[in-house]
Design a protein around this motif. Structure first.
Motif, PDB file in Angstrom:
ATOM      1  N   LEU A  88       5.967  11.622  49.428  1.00 37.40           N
ATOM      2  CA  LEU A  88       6.611  11.398  50.719  1.00 37.40           C
ATOM      3  C   LEU A  88       5.788  12.006  51.853  1.00 37.40           C
ATOM      4  O   LEU A  88       5.672  11.426  52.938  1.00 37.40           O
ATOM      5  N   HIS A  89       5.227  13.168  51.596  1.00 34.46           N
ATOM      6  CA  HIS A  89       4.382  13.833  52.590  1.00 34.46           C
ATOM      7  C   HIS A  89       3.198  12.945  52.965  1.00 34.46           C
ATOM      8  O   HIS A  89       2.845  12.806  54.137  1.00 34.46           O
ATOM      9  N   GLU A  90       2.603  12.335  51.966  1.00 31.15           N
ATOM     10  CA  GLU A  90       1.452  11.473  52.237  1.00 31.15           C
ATOM     11  C   GLU A  90       1.876  10.159  52.892  1.00 31.15           C
ATOM     12  O   GLU A  90       1.210   9.662  53.805  1.00 31.15           O
ATOM     13  N   LEU A  91       2.974   9.599  52.445  1.00 36.91           N
ATOM     14  CA  LEU A  91       3.416   8.312  52.982  1.00 36.91           C
ATOM     15  C   LEU A  91       3.732   8.390  54.475  1.00 36.91           C
ATOM     16  O   LEU A  91       3.391   7.494  55.245  1.00 36.91           O
ATOM     17  N   TYR A  92       4.393   9.469  54.885  1.00 45.22           N
ATOM     18  CA  TYR A  92       4.788   9.589  56.284  1.00 45.22           C
ATOM     19  C   TYR A  92       3.753  10.306  57.133  1.00 45.22           C
ATOM     20  O   TYR A  92       3.874  10.332  58.355  1.00 45.22           O
ATOM     21  N   ALA A  93       2.749  10.887  56.484  1.00 52.18           N
ATOM     22  CA  ALA A  93       1.621  11.491  57.185  1.00 52.18           C
ATOM     23  C   ALA A  93       2.031  12.633  58.110  1.00 52.18           C
ATOM     24  O   ALA A  93       1.246  13.054  58.942  1.00 52.18           O
ATOM     25  N   TRP A  96       8.631  15.913  57.895  1.00 54.09           N
ATOM     26  CA  TRP A  96       9.842  15.578  58.631  1.00 54.09           C
ATOM     27  C   TRP A  96      11.117  16.001  57.911  1.00 54.09           C
ATOM     28  O   TRP A  96      12.226  15.712  58.348  1.00 54.09           O
ATOM     29  N   MET A  97      10.963  16.757  56.805  1.00 51.04           N
ATOM     30  CA  MET A  97      12.117  17.064  55.953  1.00 51.04           C
ATOM     31  C   MET A  97      12.697  18.455  56.171  1.00 51.04           C
ATOM     32  O   MET A  97      13.553  18.896  55.409  1.00 51.04           O
ATOM     33  N   GLY A  98      12.233  19.188  57.171  1.00 50.76           N
ATOM     34  CA  GLY A  98      12.845  20.464  57.504  1.00 50.76           C
ATOM     35  C   GLY A  98      12.270  21.648  56.756  1.00 50.76           C
ATOM     36  O   GLY A  98      11.447  21.512  55.850  1.00 50.76           O
TER      37      GLY A  98
END
Length: 344
Positions: A88-93, A96-98
């Protein structure tokens, strides 16, 4: 295990300066992302299937199996906690998850990865004991000892790594303001260098050292047996020259019977096969990424083009580990065939 490949940025165990790499906030798929999803799915399948074998077959739960289960538990923590957040970190670049999820991500990145490395080192040390001192191993090794060692390693890793992570969460969270979840290794230089050496580099070095020691020991033992055999043969020939052939003893008192020799050789070969396969996997999958981290943390630079393929190799070991032990251990292999292939 994602980070920037720029040689001007210090290497961290998470993605550095991702907001500078991508300007978009939406999904950013890449070939690495697709490969990570495939590895995650395959690794979950292989690890869970082997753990299920230990659950369904009590006879497999030997003292040595404790070390294997410990490794698979570390793999599962990595697969369920770290890799999904990393993808997820790579996908959204951008992060954003707090803060809470960031803390969990950093915990899995540092502690669970160290647990995987140290689990391999424990297996290597266990095989060293079993091969070099088989009598002591059979009589002194137990499940209680194996569980105690595995739990001690987990406690030791938490004692080494949690202080730095707590300090990072308390004082260095300004990185979240720029949407980057990372440990500020440059601001904790001493701690970062120490834990990189003792929690990651040392276990890898232990595996290589154990394998080299076992190879040397087996060569010396083989040479000693050959010298002993030649000496016994020479004595028998000398005895034969002074008596009738019928009076020559067929077995020397100092020589083991063929059954005992075969049994001892099989035990050593069994342990040596596991150690050989595991050392090759650690050399191929762990060493490149550990090199990237060590250079990055100590010298605050990156080796161009090394991290991406090294990270993929590191992920692959979670797929390879279960396959390796199924192939190397005959009891586990039979249980696999009996459970999943319905073969006797």
């Amino acid at each position: 295990m994602l980070l920037n490949d720029s040689v001007n940025q210090p290497i961290n165990r998470t993605l550095n300066s991702s907001s500078q790499t991508f300007s978009t906030v939406g999904l950013v798929w890449s070939s690495t992302s697709y490969l990570s999803v495939c590895i995650l799915t395959t690794a979950l399948l292989t690890n869970c299937s082997v753990i299920l074998l230990f659950i369904k077959n009590p006879t497999l739960r030997s003292p040595f199996a404790v070390y294997i289960i410990n490794l698979f538990v570390a793999n599962l923590f990595q697969l369920t906690l770290h890799y999904p957040l990393e993808i997820l970190h790579e996908l959204y670049a951008r992060w954003w998850m707090g803060r809470t999820v960031c803390t969990l991500f950093l915990y899995s990145t540092w502690v669970i990865q160290a647990a995987m490395c140290n689990a391999h080192a424990l297996i290597a040390l266990n095989r060293l004991w079993a091969i070099t001192f088989p009598h002591s191993y059979r009589h002194r090794h137990s499940k209680r000892l194996a569980i105690g060692l595995c739990v001690s390693v987990w406690l030791y890793l938490h004692a080494c790594l949690l202080p730095g992570l707590i300090i990072n969460t308390r004082y260095y969270e300004e990185s979240l303001e720029t949407s980057v979840c990372e440990v500020k290794t440059a601001k904790q230089k001493t701690w970062s260098c120490i834990v990189q050496a003792i929690a990651y580099d040392l276990p890898t070095l232990v595996v290589f050292s154990v394998y080299s020691t076992v190879c040397i020991w087996l060569c010396l033992r083989r040479k000693a047996r050959q010298v002993k055999h030649e000496t016994v043969s020479k004595n028998i020939r000398q005895m034969a020259s002074h008596m009738d052939v019928s009076q020559v003893p067929h077995h020397s008192p100092g020589m083991a019977s063929g059954r005992d020799k075969g049994r001892g050789k099989g035990t050593s070969s069994h342990g040596f096969l596991i150690l050989t396969l595991m050392t090759f996997c650690v050399l191929s999958c762990y060493t490149p990424l550990q090199l990237a981290y060590t250079v990055g943390i100590y010298f605050e630079t990156a080796i161009p083009g090394l991290y991406r393929p090294a990270a993929v190799l590191y992920e692959l070991i979670t797929v390879i580990d279960p396959i390796l032990f199924v192939l190397a251990l005959s009891d586990l292999r039979k249980a696999f065939r009996r459970t999943y292939l319905h073969c006797r």
